[in-house]
Design a protein around this motif. Structure first.
Motif, short mmCIF file in Angstrom:
data_model
loop_
_atom_site.label_atom_id
_atom_site.label_comp_id
_atom_site.label_asym_id
_atom_site.label_seq_id
_atom_site.Cartn_x
_atom_site.Cartn_y
_atom_site.Cartn_z
N LEU A 151 65.85 75.71 39.73
CA LEU A 151 66.85 75.58 40.46
C LEU A 151 66.69 75.87 42.05
CD1 LEU A 151 69.91 74.80 40.42
CD2 LEU A 151 70.25 77.17 40.07
N GLY A 152 65.77 76.85 42.21
CA GLY A 152 65.70 77.10 43.61
C GLY A 152 64.72 76.19 44.39
N ALA A 153 63.72 75.51 43.35
CA ALA A 153 62.87 74.44 44.31
C ALA A 153 63.74 73.49 44.77
CB ALA A 153 61.83 74.24 43.31
N LEU A 154 64.57 72.95 43.59
CA LEU A 154 65.72 71.91 43.83
C LEU A 154 66.58 72.21 44.98
CD1 LEU A 154 66.86 69.34 42.59
CD2 LEU A 154 68.48 70.75 41.47
N ALA A 155 67.05 73.23 45.00
CA ALA A 155 67.93 73.94 46.35
C ALA A 155 67.14 73.75 47.56
CB ALA A 155 68.35 75.16 46.20
N ASP A 156 65.97 74.09 47.52
CA ASP A 156 65.01 74.21 48.68
C ASP A 156 64.69 72.56 49.17
OD1 ASP A 156 63.28 75.64 50.80
OD2 ASP A 156 61.70 74.18 49.77
N LEU A 157 64.56 71.66 48.16
CA LEU A 157 64.35 70.28 48.35
C LEU A 157 65.76 69.78 48.92
CD1 LEU A 157 62.86 67.72 48.15
CD2 LEU A 157 63.32 67.53 45.92
N ALA A 158 66.93 70.06 48.65
CA ALA A 158 68.08 69.59 49.07
C ALA A 158 68.29 70.10 50.34
CB ALA A 158 69.27 70.10 48.06
N ARG A 159 68.05 71.47 50.85
CA ARG A 159 67.94 71.85 51.95
C ARG A 159 67.30 71.20 53.26
NH1 ARG A 159 64.62 74.63 55.11
NH2 ARG A 159 63.34 75.07 53.41
N ARG A 160 65.97 70.76 52.93
CA ARG A 160 65.07 70.16 53.67
C ARG A 160 65.40 68.68 53.65
NH1 ARG A 160 60.60 69.20 51.55
NH2 ARG A 160 60.82 70.43 49.46
N ARG A 161 66.11 68.13 52.88
CA ARG A 161 66.49 66.60 53.00
C ARG A 161 67.78 66.37 53.23
NH1 ARG A 161 62.47 63.43 50.84
NH2 ARG A 161 63.56 61.94 52.39
N ARG A 162 68.51 67.41 53.61
CA ARG A 162 69.95 67.47 53.70
C ARG A 162 70.45 66.59 54.98
NH1 ARG A 162 73.92 72.34 55.59
NH2 ARG A 162 75.89 71.08 55.45
#
Length: 474
Positions: A151-162
């Motif tokens: 979940l952390g990696a997914l949230a980080d991906l979502a942050r970068r691609r926001r």
């Protein structure tokens, strides 16, 4: 809410820890993980703390506490076994308007350090306000098992691609649907398998596809009998999907508190003595209007939406107007009231069938009153019509000593259960001022509640000896 939950950005900011034992070292490790500049002051230091100082991780000051150590600090933590010293730290921090946590001493603390579930950048914090830290830690253990470590990696991906997500999905509904897809779709699976490049590719492919215009729909959701813990998981998810929630008067505030914070809540409850037909027409109009604007509408009804709640009429109206809908069942009042009052609605020795009926019908007709052994009758909306219901049941052939129970506020904190007989139930209900919402249970199983009740207040409407004799005879 005794404490306001807050997540602090301590990167590069100074935090003072007074104490240098094993407990202090655990706090130091958390602060370093958050990027804080940690200053440690103590009379002596544990070897692990000394090692941190030698490695340049912390600034260690040995000696008696000096309030000057608080200069330029953003937060103070007192972690010594000397309460008098901890109090000095707390008072010095308060004089400077600094938050201070005193480990295991909520009385001296102005801020609490919660138990943490770390899925950075997602962080889940659980706090008991310092009153029961062991309970908070136990809850943390349970929550840890619920959240995938990817979940952390997914949230980080979502942050970068926001920025890309906002550009490709400018509408709030479409963007929220995309994030739901991220959580439920193949991207998280790719990250779980250790394939970040595949996850990026899947995200880009999804963004390249044009988003379909949002299509409104209505979810007819059963809120259950009152206790928020009896809401189904699907019902909880529906509350978190909703843009608009049309709720009945008797839906518990605890259930409503589980909804999305930005959802529009509209009370469409029917007050006693009000114009119910006019209110129902308004409900129909609101459902159609909001759904046609592309919104997700939750029609939240007490109990089960299709048991004496006019849910069928609402579905017919939605179908006539071409609105998509879904039904999420809820625990109906008969099941909950029976369970919470210790009354098994069916029993091998006493009841082989169950009838759910309403004492409130068009034209004033009452429910079936034909006598039948081994049957339990549960009557909804019957308290105001108890005299007529009782008379019809007696006229239909039921014996005056037939056991009855009335469960008021079933499953709620104010539940009261009255155990009586058909002969005296009306007088006893008046004596105890029973009010709606309440469910009436008629049949031999009602007498079992006196023995099996486990929740709420018990009101006795007949001598215990009579009830005991009846059970023995059965």
């Amino acid at each position: 809410m005794n404490h306001f939950p807050l997540f602090a950005d301590l990167k590069g900011r100074r935090v003072l820890v007074v104490g240098a034992g094993p407990v202090a070292d655990r706090k130091i490790a958390l602060l370093l993980a958050a990027g804080a500049r940690v200053v440690v002051g103590a009379r002596a230091a544990h070897p692990r703390v000394l090692a941190r100082a030698h490695a340049g991780e912390i600034d260690l000051r040995l000696g008696e506490f000096n309030p000057a150590w608080l200069d330029d600090a953003w937060l103070a933590i007192a972690a010594t076994d000397d309460r008098a010293l901890n109090r000095k730290v707390s008072e010095a921090a308060a004089a400077r308007r600094l938050f201070c946590n005193v480990v295991d001493d909520p009385e001296l603390s102005s801020v609490q350090v919660p138990a943490i579930v770390d899925r950075s950048p997602v962080t889940i914090a659980i706090s008991s306000g310092g009153s029961a830290p062991v309970i908070a830690r136990r809850l943390r253990e349970r929550i840890e098992s619920l959240f995938d470590h990817s979940l952390g990696a997914l949230a980080d991906l979502a942050r970068r691609r926001r920025p890309a997500i906002r550009a490709a999905r400018p509408g709030l509904r479409a963007r929220r649907a995309f994030y739901d897809w991220l959580l439920d779709g193949p991207v998280l699976g790719a990250l779980r398998r250790g394939r970040p490049d595949e996850a990026e590719r899947l995200l880009d492919e999804a963004l390249a596809q044009a988003a379909a215009p949002p299509r409104g729909r209505v979810l007819l959701v059963g809120a259950g009998p009152g206790d928020p813990g009896l809401l189904t998981l699907r019902g909880l998810r529906a509350l978190n999907e909703a843009d608009v929630i049309l709720h009945d008067r008797l839906v518990d505030a605890g259930v409503l508190s589980l909804a999305r914070r930005d959802a529009l809540l509209i009370d469409v409850g029917k007050a006693p003595g009000g114009r119910h037909e006019a209110t129902q027409a308004r409900i129909h109009a609101l459902m159609v209007s909001h759904a046609r604007q592309g919104r997700c509408v939750v029609r939240l009804k007490g109990g089960d939406p299709l048991v004496f709640g006019r849910g069928g009429e609402e579905l017919q109206h939605l179908r006539r107007h071409g609105i998509d809908y879904e039904v999420v069942p809820g625990i109906t009042a008969a099941l909950a009231c029976g369970a919470y009052a210790g009354i098994p609605l069916t029993h091998r020795d006493h009841a082989q069938s169950l009838t759910l009926a309403t004492a409130h019908r068009r034209g004033g007709a009452c429910a079936d009153a034909e006598p039948e052994s081994g049957r339990t009758r549960a009557y909804y909306m019957g308290v105001e019509r108890l005299a007529g219901l009782r008379a019809q049941l007696l006229a239909g052939g039921l014996a005056p000593d037939t056991p009855c129970a009335i469960v008021e506020n079933g499953s709620r904190s104010g539940q009261r259960a009255l155990y009586a007989t058909l002969e005296n139930v009306e007088n006893q209900a008046r004596r105890h001022a029973i009010r709606s919402p309440a469910l009436i249970i008629v049949g031999e199983v009602a007498a079992l509640g006196r023995e099996l009740a486990w929740f709420g207040e018990i009101l006795d409407g007949e001598p215990a000896t009579a009830a005991t004799a009846r059970l023995a005879a059965a």
